[in-house]
Design a protein around this motif. Structure first.
Motif, mmCIF file in Angstrom:
data_model
loop_
_atom_site.group_PDB
_atom_site.id
_atom_site.type_symbol
_atom_site.label_atom_id
_atom_site.label_comp_id
_atom_site.label_asym_id
_atom_site.label_seq_id
_atom_site.Cartn_x
_atom_site.Cartn_y
_atom_site.Cartn_z
ATOM 1 N N ALA A 13 0.830 -1.207 0.000
ATOM 2 C CA ALA A 13 0.000 0.000 0.000
ATOM 3 C C ALA A 13 0.864 1.256 0.000
ATOM 4 O O ALA A 13 0.547 2.250 -0.638
ATOM 5 C CB ALA A 13 -0.921 -0.012 1.222
ATOM 6 N N LYS A 14 1.979 1.206 0.721
ATOM 7 C CA LYS A 14 2.906 2.334 0.796
ATOM 8 C C LYS A 14 4.331 1.820 0.619
ATOM 9 O O LYS A 14 4.683 0.777 1.174
ATOM 10 C CB LYS A 14 2.789 3.055 2.142
ATOM 11 N N PRO A 15 5.172 2.540 -0.133
ATOM 12 C CA PRO A 15 6.553 2.098 -0.344
ATOM 13 C C PRO A 15 7.334 1.913 0.957
ATOM 14 O O PRO A 15 8.175 1.019 1.057
ATOM 15 C CB PRO A 15 7.154 3.221 -1.199
ATOM 16 N N ASP A 16 7.064 2.769 1.955
ATOM 17 C CA ASP A 16 7.823 2.690 3.202
ATOM 18 C C ASP A 16 7.511 1.429 4.007
ATOM 19 O O ASP A 16 8.143 1.169 5.033
ATOM 20 C CB ASP A 16 7.555 3.922 4.071
ATOM 21 N N GLN A 17 6.558 0.641 3.534
ATOM 22 C CA GLN A 17 6.287 -0.640 4.186
ATOM 23 C C GLN A 17 7.255 -1.726 3.736
ATOM 24 O O GLN A 17 7.265 -2.828 4.298
ATOM 25 C CB GLN A 17 4.853 -1.088 3.883
ATOM 26 N N ALA A 18 8.079 -1.428 2.738
ATOM 27 C CA ALA A 18 8.945 -2.455 2.147
ATOM 28 C C ALA A 18 9.858 -3.092 3.192
ATOM 29 O O ALA A 18 9.896 -4.327 3.337
ATOM 30 C CB ALA A 18 9.766 -1.854 1.007
ATOM 31 N N TYR A 19 10.610 -2.271 3.917
ATOM 32 C CA TYR A 19 11.571 -2.813 4.884
ATOM 33 C C TYR A 19 10.875 -3.566 6.024
ATOM 34 O O TYR A 19 11.249 -4.712 6.334
ATOM 35 C CB TYR A 19 12.448 -1.688 5.434
ATOM 36 N N PRO A 20 9.841 -2.974 6.663
ATOM 37 C CA PRO A 20 9.154 -3.719 7.729
ATOM 38 C C PRO A 20 8.542 -5.038 7.246
ATOM 39 O O PRO A 20 8.599 -6.051 7.957
ATOM 40 C CB PRO A 20 8.068 -2.742 8.193
ATOM 41 N N GLU A 21 7.952 -5.030 6.038
ATOM 42 C CA GLU A 21 7.327 -6.255 5.539
ATOM 43 C C GLU A 21 8.371 -7.325 5.210
ATOM 44 O O GLU A 21 8.133 -8.514 5.394
ATOM 45 C CB GLU A 21 6.479 -5.945 4.303
ATOM 46 N N LEU A 22 9.527 -6.904 4.696
ATOM 47 C CA LEU A 22 10.603 -7.869 4.464
ATOM 48 C C LEU A 22 11.101 -8.461 5.781
ATOM 49 O O LEU A 22 11.412 -9.646 5.862
ATOM 50 C CB LEU A 22 11.767 -7.205 3.719
ATOM 51 N N MET A 23 11.184 -7.620 6.812
ATOM 52 C CA MET A 23 11.572 -8.122 8.129
ATOM 53 C C MET A 23 10.617 -9.199 8.608
ATOM 54 O O MET A 23 11.016 -10.170 9.254
ATOM 55 C CB MET A 23 11.604 -6.971 9.141
ATOM 56 N N ASN A 24 9.353 -9.009 8.278
ATOM 57 C CA ASN A 24 8.336 -9.956 8.718
ATOM 58 C C ASN A 24 8.517 -11.328 8.084
ATOM 59 O O ASN A 24 8.012 -12.331 8.592
ATOM 60 C CB ASN A 24 6.945 -9.410 8.375
ATOM 61 N N LEU A 25 9.250 -11.378 6.964
ATOM 62 C CA LEU A 25 9.511 -12.645 6.286
ATOM 63 C C LEU A 25 10.707 -13.392 6.871
ATOM 64 O O LEU A 25 10.946 -14.544 6.517
ATOM 65 C CB LEU A 25 9.760 -12.403 4.788
ATOM 66 N N MET A 26 11.456 -12.721 7.746
ATOM 67 C CA MET A 26 12.657 -13.327 8.301
ATOM 68 C C MET A 26 12.303 -14.387 9.342
ATOM 69 O O MET A 26 11.278 -14.292 10.023
ATOM 70 C CB MET A 26 13.540 -12.250 8.951
#
Length: 520
Positions: free
Chosen positions: A311-324
């Motif tokens: 939804a927002k570009p700034d979610q990229a890093y937090p969402e990738l962290m969630n995949l760790m």
């Protein structure tokens, strides 16, 4: 995102370890009380590796990690120019600025301005920097850092800000710059390790488990437009990164101001054992800056394929962290918090240094060393409390707070660069010319913004710099001075650098040429 108990345990261990190291390095020998040199300049004891690591830790915070990853998601590798051009700027600062500053044996940038011009210039800039650090920088790091943690954990924003402020004070208030600098080593190691692993996992995921090379090949072949370093005028993002201006225009002015004349950055180098050690630290930081896009920009580009419907570009890093995986998520979360804490600690210490040494001590010259250290600690505490109270009212209404902050500071950056460059390298520059450049920078910036709003921000900074330079030269010539009595005697400054610095400078330059040639 919620943290698993294992992730939370890793974070708690990190915080406790950080506090333990801070108190260990801050301890004093029996019979010795901290003086201003100890508290504000680490007793001039910082080695090169602590200086380099601390420069990067002070520079990188949550809003940059998350914001630059978001920019990588939207416009690609071009945003890396902010990091890569900073590397060559650091080399210039180490070669030409540090020898002058260390020769003058200064604590602060305003102190240099008083030595070179007069107390009016010092006081004007000291008050300006205090206001910017408290109401712009500290509030930004607290608010945007709290937003990042809120996104990752769901913790209330107010509690996030209080937690960040409390943790920062816990390890920095007693020990001063020495505690900040040596704990920054831990922060940077954690930041790089966590960031590199996130990049590795992202590329490996894109490569279907075939490794990072396969992932990068797929990324660059499917998203070639994300690897254009120099944007053309037809790019929708040209207004933010206007083509060659990143190489020959306004970015130089912003970088020179930030890395060369910014108290909370340059203070680490002023605390070096000697000039050679400071220059080695600068060179180390330059190499780390070359690495930063791999840590913060590359994951954002990778997220375009991994998470195409954000939804927002700034979610990229937090969402990738969630995949760790569990455990590693806690490590990367700790790295993110580390970046925030180091910036907060650096800024509060610099606020304390400027207030105590430039504004308070001249009015209370009879105070003891212990008294000035106590004042510095009180100022650090008050600055953070003020920032806590004002962060949400000042920034909460902005959707893109970081961009607004950049634009605000950009109003003054050109004048600051003119002030220092002419002060260091033109002996006739007068105090009135310095004040004209400083005040004129804001007025001319506002005029350009109103008259030519379509001009990209970075280009406007370059135009204002040229205007302020002309204004300062004109004022000086009108006053028809001889050489200023406090002018820097360049013949008395040793600009020679050791072979290790020269080799580092050459390597940084060659790497930059290779990077821009590859992804032009």
């Amino acid at each position: 995102m919620t943290l698993n108990p294992i992730d939370l345990a890793i974070f708690v261990v990190y915080v406790l370890g950080l506090i333990a190291v801070a108190f260990y390095v801050s301890r004093e020998k029996a019979g010795h009380d901290k003086n201003t040199d100890d508290y504000f300049l680490a007793g001039h004891s910082l080695p090169w590796w602590a200086i380099g690591a601390s420069l990067i830790a002070a520079n990188i915070s949550a809003e940059q990690i998350i914001g630059m990853s978001g920019s990588g998601y939207v416009l690609g590798l071009a945003i890396a120019s902010y990091e890569w051009m900073a590397a060559i700027t650091l080399i210039i600062v180490g070669k030409y600025f540090l020898p002058i500053f260390l020769k003058r044996k200064i604590y602060t940038m305003p102190q240099f301005l008083e030595q070179r011009f007069d107390s009016r210039v010092k006081t004007t800039m000291a008050i300006f920097w205090l206001a910017v650090y408290v109401f712009v920088n500290l509030t930004a790091v607290l608010w945007l850092g709290a937003l990042a943690i809120n996104t990752l954990t769901g913790l209330d924003l107010t509690y996030c800000m209080i937690l960040l402020a409390a943790l920062s004070l816990t390890y920095s208030l007693y020990g001063g710059l020495k505690a900040v600098a040596f704990t920054d080593i831990i922060q940077v190691v954690l930041l790089i390790a966590g960031g590199l692993f996130l990049s590795y996992m992202s590329l490996n995921l894109i490569g279907d488990g075939q490794g990072i090379i396969a992932g990068f090949d797929r990324l660059s072949s499917e998203l070639p437009e994300k690897f254009d370093m120099i944007l053309t005028p037809d790019s929708p993002h040209y207004v933010n990164l206007p083509g060659l201006s990143v190489l020959v225009g306004g970015m130089w002015i912003m970088n020179l101001s930030y890395w060369g004349f910014n108290q909370y950055i340059i203070q680490r180098t002023l605390a070096a054992k000697d000039l050679a050690e400071a220059q080695k630290g600068i060179a180390f930081a330059a190499f780390l800056k070359l690495l930063m896009p791999v840590i913060v920009v590359l994951p954002g580009i990778a997220a375009v394929l991994i998470l195409p419907d954000l939804a927002k570009p700034d979610q990229a890093y937090p969402e990738l962290m969630n995949l760790m995986p569990v455990g590693l998520k806690g490590l990367i979360f700790a790295a993110l918090v580390a970046a925030i804490l180091s910036s907060l600690a650096s800024m509060t210490n610099s606020v304390a240094t400027i207030f105590t040494m430039d504004l308070y001590k001249p009015r209370r010259p009879d105070g003891t060393q212990g008294h000035y250290v106590k004042v510095g600690r009180i100022v650090s505490l008050v600055a953070l409390i003020v920032a806590l109270v004002t962060a949400q009212p000042l920034l909460g209404k902005f959707d893109q707070a970081f961009q607004y902050i950049q634009e605000f500071t950009g109003f003054f950056t050109p004048g600051i660069v003119v002030l220092f460059l002419l002060g260091m390298f033109w002996k006739k520059t007068t105090a009135n010319a310095a004040l004209a450049a400083t005040i004129g920078s804001a007025a001319i910036s506002l005029a350009f913004k109103m008259i030519m709003p379509e001009v990209p921000f970075m280009d406007r900074v370059g135009l204002v710099f040229i205007s302020c330079m002309a204004l300062a030269i004109l004022v000086t010539l009108v006053e028809k001075p001889e050489e200023h009595k406090n002018a820097v005697d360049l013949n008395d400054v040793d600009f020679k650098t050791q072979s290790n610095f020269n080799i580092s400078a050459l390597l940084v330059t060659l790497i930059l040429i290779a990077l821009y040639t590859t992804w032009w």
